[in-house]
Design an enzyme around this catalytic site. Structure first.
Site, mmCIF file in Angstrom:
data_model
loop_
_atom_site.group_PDB
_atom_site.id
_atom_site.type_symbol
_atom_site.label_atom_id
_atom_site.label_comp_id
_atom_site.label_asym_id
_atom_site.label_seq_id
_atom_site.Cartn_x
_atom_site.Cartn_y
_atom_site.Cartn_z
ATOM 1 C CG ASP A 71 -28.319 16.840 -45.066
ATOM 2 O OD1 ASP A 71 -28.179 17.372 -43.938
ATOM 3 O OD2 ASP A 71 -27.915 15.698 -45.338
ATOM 4 C CE LYS A 106 -22.197 15.841 -38.676
ATOM 5 N NZ LYS A 106 -22.453 15.547 -40.062
ATOM 6 C CE1 TYR A 131 -22.576 9.306 -45.323
ATOM 7 C CE2 TYR A 131 -22.689 10.988 -43.611
ATOM 8 C CZ TYR A 131 -22.709 9.651 -43.990
ATOM 9 O OH TYR A 131 -22.851 8.670 -43.042
#
Ligand code: PLP
Length: 432
Positions: free
Chosen positions: A239, A267, A144
């Site tokens: 990522d 995050k 994702y």
């Protein structure tokens, strides 16, 4: 089990927000429950509106590596608020945060701050395309990278190169340049390069896949990606929105010793505030406006309050030499407890302070083996944990996050509840 206040709030929220939530997985649909509404959190604990206390292993889906509401971060944020919430002009703090990130992740020779992981990934890919003058990208099934149009793709059954959008509202034209390979299968990448090599701008990968449950890379996989992208002069994008500052101070690239061309962070980087980062090789980043022709901008980018939370969080991580060992050790304790309790009826995966209990007897190494999991059993497991005040992700295909705030007592009790959950599942669902 949601209490009556949560139920009432959920009912009202559903009338005004799709599914009653602002991000789908929060709705608890995968486990056929209604969500608990959270009032506050501190350390390893979150508290719902009905007064229940939970030990939290969701940690806001990754940011909470220090646990909740660390007083050092909160005090700095309060101070920053008093100086104004946003200026739309450069500040010293942006330079400070960028320098700390650069020190911890040296491959990010230049970087830019944005507001979300989705935005950072989208911008990183634009920079890679602008730099190479190529359109195609390779992503991996089950990884994702946020909800931008071109990345909402997994493979159509059997045909790895057929890029069908996962979402309504995404024109086929947006995904036709997205090629899909299999995680941990370097041959699937090689065959795409053989066919499209000179047209592939970038390969984007989660160095530890953590959005199909946690799936660590097999030895040689990341090395293989580094090699083949070099060979074809493609850009390798890590990522690291989840793995950055989580697997090690320098993220997965430090943990595995593989250096990408571009890195995406999010995050933890914002310490609980909306902030993400993309950056990498200087020659690539010099393509970004106003230096170069790759356009990217943001009204709230580098927001002083978010940047403050990022600085304070990263400073704590930078100066503490025990955190990463401690959270990995605690995660290992939970993994071993789950393996012992469930035996061969589950596959427990771990990378650093990330872990997953897959309800499958197969060894999970990619998307296909991950989705072989029995999600009904996961739902029962989740239900038992929640009833015992342990808050884990309401979906089989998310990670369990262990934070520095989890105490020995938290870990011990969690291991004990997992053991009980295993006994219950065995007796009711015939798991051996
Ligand atoms: C969460 C996540 C994103 C998206 O970040 P948002 O801030 O939710 O937009 C991108 N990549 C990975 C690996 C993620 O886990």
């Amino acid at each position: 089990m949601a209490g009556w206040k949560s139920e009432a709030l959920f009912k009202k929220s559903k009338e005004i927000m799709p599914g009653g939530v602002n991000s789908p997985v929060r709705a608890f649909r995968a486990v056929n429950q209604n969500p608990v509404f959270i009032e506050r959190a501190k350390g390893s604990k979150i508290y719902d509106v009905d007064g229940s206390e939970y030990t939290d292993y969701v940690c806001s889906w990754g940011p909470g590596i220090l646990g909740h509401a660390d007083s050092r971060v909160i005090e700095a944020v309060k101070k920053a608020c008093n100086n104004g919430l946003t200026f739309g002009a450069p500040t010293e703090k942006e330079y400070v945060l960028a320098s700390i990130i650069q020190e911890l992740v040296p491959s990010m020779e230049m970087l830019r701050l944005v507001n979300s992981g989705t935005e950072a990934v989208m911008s990183a890919i634009r920079a890679a395309r602008g730099f190479t003058g190529r359109d195609k990208i390779i992503k991996f099934r089950g990884c994702y990278h946020g909800h931008s149009d071109g990345l909402l793709v997994k493979a159509g059954s059997g045909a790895l190169t057929q890029s069908v959008p996962d979402s309504l509202g995404v024109p086929e034209g947006c995904t036709e340049s997205t090629l899909v390979a299999e995680y941990n299968d370097i041959l699937s990448v090689k065959s795409l390069f053989k066919k499209y090599g000179s047209g592939i701008a970038a390969v984007i990968v989660e160095p530890v896949a953590a959005n199909m449950g946690v799936v660590p890379p097999v030895p040689g996989f990341l090395e293989g990606l580094r090699e083949i992208t070099k060979q074809y002069k493609s850009i390798l994008i890590f990522d690291e929105v989840i793995t950055g500052f989580r697997l090690a101070k320098g993220g997965a690239q430090e943990y595995f010793g593989i250096v990408p061309d571009i890195t995406v962070l999010g995050k933890i980087a914002g310490g609980g505030m909306p902030l993400a980062v993309y950056g990498g090789r200087r020659d690539i980043m010099e393509m970004v406006a106003p230096l170069g022709g790759v356009y990217q901008a943001g009204t709230l980018s580098g927001n002083p309050v978010a940047v403050t939370a990022g600085i304070e969080t990263l400073k704590i991580l930078k100066d503490d030499n025990d955190i990463y060992n401690k959270i990995e050790e605690n995660t290992t304790k939970i993994r071993l407890a789950a393996e012992k309790a469930f035996g061969s009826s589950v596959c427990v995966s771990q990378a650093g302070s990330l872990m997953s209990v897959f309800f499958t007897e197969e060894k999970v190494t990619d998307y296909v083996t991950a989705v072989s999991s029995d999600t009904e059993k996961y739902a029962m497991y989740f239900d038992y944990m929640l009833k015992n005040r342990i808050y884990i992700a309401p979906s089989q295909f998310e990670a369990m996050f262990i934070s520095a705030a989890h105490t020995d007592e938290d870990i011990e009790r969690t291991c004990y509840i997992i053991k009980q959950a295993a006994e219950l599942l065995k007796s009711y669902m015939g798991m051996c």
